[in-house]
Enzyme design. Structure first.
Site, PDB file in Angstrom:
ATOM      1  CE1 TYR A  36      -3.943  -2.144   0.257  1.00 31.55           C
ATOM      2  CE2 TYR A  36      -2.710  -3.302   1.952  1.00 31.55           C
ATOM      3  CZ  TYR A  36      -3.776  -3.239   1.075  1.00 31.55           C
ATOM      4  OH  TYR A  36      -4.678  -4.274   1.026  1.00 31.55           O
ATOM      5  CE1 TYR A  88      -8.574  -4.113   2.736  1.00 28.59           C
ATOM      6  CE2 TYR A  88      -8.695  -3.029   4.872  1.00 28.59           C
ATOM      7  CZ  TYR A  88      -8.063  -3.888   4.003  1.00 28.59           C
ATOM      8  OH  TYR A  88      -6.923  -4.535   4.404  1.00 28.59           O
ATOM      9  NE  ARG A  89      -4.158  -1.156   4.502  1.00 30.47           N
ATOM     10  CZ  ARG A  89      -3.614  -2.032   5.332  1.00 30.47           C
ATOM     11  NH1 ARG A  89      -4.232  -3.152   5.606  1.00 30.47           N
ATOM     12  NH2 ARG A  89      -2.459  -1.793   5.893  1.00 30.47           N
TER      13      ARG A  89
END
Ligand code: ADP
Length: 519
Positions: free
Chosen positions: A91, A464-465
């Site tokens: 991420y 969600y992310r």
């Protein structure tokens, strides 16, 4: 990595700011060599690491030092990107969204301030890793359990703020947050919840306080630096009972979700089971070249041969019941009956009782071996996570699974996904594993990511992310009433952070000073 200055800051002002930071933290904790900058870049970057180049990092040792740095950042207009341990792999890791931002590395702040056995909570600083807290609980024989994500290299605080999850009944980490200490973008300090009362006795017990409840406003946001977090921990169960099954066919994930969702919602199943494709197991143990060296994604028949060799189904399902033997047995009976409507297969049953090695319990035991999948493609590996949230039913799950798998095949990447089931929704984490040294492959992956976001948005699914490179894309898909949510987020941002110094661009929230940088 050569220096990239923050936007609108010249080198002289930048050096003055670093000197001022050094006055707070000591010269050795201002990290500004080429090598330092390289260290804070996204080590798994899908070929575009330089678009998120930090200009330096600064490592405060206390909340007071964080306040002082934040005040100086306002004075010199230096953007800061707070990280706890910077292990947000897949991420963006430790890297900032906007190049030139200074990383505010909170890794030195790693005190476990309190662990309360009676009420099942801890109060910790951002640098506390999953391994640190686990060792503390074990060494002090405290019968409380953590929830840990598959890769537990990171921090408890960073993971909860990013809404990471584990697989115990306390698996939704962000839900366990109870009371935080925050340094605001102007350097002020607040305690959320009942911690706002100077002599509170309930800071880590009652989440809401009086008036608006702020904890979640600081999760996945750029409104403050979290310097302490209260977190609920699960009481160690008397016993656990695991039920495992290999699901042979790709479409078996559909009926499995339909069978489990009502049981998850009515509490027969209290944890969030993950249904993951078995290529994960193989990829973390062997390189792809051992099985296949042709072009394109791993063909279905080659995959089937590999799975048969290891006696694996297309998906692996792992359920765990926590509590008391009799109750677990009764719940297991209900789950087995629900599965018997779909399959003749029996569950493999594993049992654990208090006092036996904790590793077999299903409690959160930190590990990092999940990271080994990055060796699958050879070269310097990396992975990117595409993680939409879907309604927990077979129709949505199968549609999303097939459409994602097809997209992977179009660009020659092997499908690697899991569905983690919560009460009402399922989080579908899709990994793209690549060789970072293969420029074409990483470009195909980057391009695919945007296609996947658009595909999901068309179906009404959000993520969600997401990785820092795609925060604007995902934020853009929240388009109700001409992006009213973004207007709200940025109105709050400008009010709290008029100079825009805290994490510009995080979650697609841009302060007015840098709004032109939106992708
Ligand atoms: P971990 O090491 O636990 O995996 P990171 O430290 O990489 O997590 O944090 C992930 C992201 O969460 C960061 O990039 C940042 O946006 C946010 N974050 C982490 N810690 C804090 C904090 N203490 N205060 C504010 N935001 C944070």
């Amino acid at each position: 990595m050569p220096l990239v200055l923050p936007p609108n800051v010249n080198e002289k002002t930048f050096q003055k700011a670093l000197d001022a930071f050094a006055g707070v933290v000591g010269r050795q904790w201002v990290l500004a060599t080429d090598e330092d900058r390289y260290t804070y870049m996204d080590i798994y970057a899908p070929g575009d690491a330089e678009t998120h180049t930090p200009s330096a990092a600064v490592g405060p040792a206390s909340a007071e030092e964080v306040q002082a740095i934040v005040r100086l950042a306002n004075e010199y207009k230096i953007p800061l990107w707070p990280i706890s341990r910077g292990k947000n792999l897949g991420y963006g890791a430790a890297a900032p969204e906007m190049s030139g931002t200074v990383v505010l590395d909170l890794g030195r702040m790693k005190r476990i301030i309190e662990v309360n056995e009676r009420y099942g909570y801890c109060l910790i600083e951002p640098g506390v890793g999953f391994f640190d807290l686990f060792a503390y609980l074990q060494d002090n024989k405290i019968p409380l359990c953590m929830s840990v994500p598959a890769n537990a290299w990171g921090s408890v605080v960073g993971n909860a703020l990013e809404r990471g999850y584990g697989y115990t009944p306390y698996g939704e980490n962000t839900k366990n947050i109870c009371g935080m200490e925050i340094v605001l973008p102007n350097g002020d300090m607040v305690h959320t919840g009942t911690g706002a009362m100077a002599n509170t006795k309930c800071w880590q017990l009652f989440k809401y306080g009086f008036g608006p409840s702020w904890d979640q406003v600081f999760a996945q946001s750029n409104y403050g630096v979290v310097t302490k977090m209260g977190m609920w921990l699960m009481p160690e169960p008397e016993a656990t009972l695991g039920l495992r099954m290999q699901l042979r066919e790709p479409d078996d994930v559909g009926w499995a979700v339909d069978a489990l969702q009502p049981l998850r919602m009515n509490g027969v199943l209290q944890q969030n089971p993950s249904i993951g494709n078995s290529l994960r197991v193989v990829a973390s143990q062997t390189p792809r070249s051992q099985w296949y060296d042709g072009d394109g994604a791993l063909p279905d028949d080659v995959l089937r041969t590999i799975l048969d060799k290891y006696n694996l189904g297309w998906w692996g399902l792992d359920l765990r019941l926590y509590g008391y033997d009799e109750v677990n047995e009764a719940h297991a009976k209900i789950i087995k009956a629900a599965f018997a409507k779909h399959t003749k297969q029996e569950f493999e049953v594993v049992k654990w009782h208090r006092g036996e090695p904790i590793q077999n319990s299903g409690a959160g035991v930190p590990a990092t071996n999940a990271l080994q999948i990055i060796n699958w493609r050879g070269g310097r590996g990396g992975h990117l996570g595409f993680s939409p949230v879907l309604p927990a039913n077979s129709g949505d799950v199968l549609r999303q699974f097939h459409s994602t798998k097809k997209r992977y095949e179009e660009i020659g990447v092997d499908y690697y996904g899991s569905f983690t089931l919560f009460e009402r929704y399922t989080t579908n984490v899709n990994m793209m594993v690549y060789d970072r040294d293969d420029k074409q492959m990483t470009k195909r992956v980057r391009d695919l990511f945007k296609v996947l976001v658009a595909d999901a948005a068309k179906e009404g699914y959000s993520e969600y992310r997401t990785h820092i490179s795609f925060m604007d894309d995902v934020a853009l898909s929240f388009d109700y009433n001409n992006h009213a949510l973004r207007r709200l987020n940025e109105t709050v941002k400008d009010a709290l952070d008029p100079n825009g110094i805290l994490a510009p661009g995080k979650q697609g929230i841009w302060p007015k000073a840098y709004r032109g940088s939106r992708a």
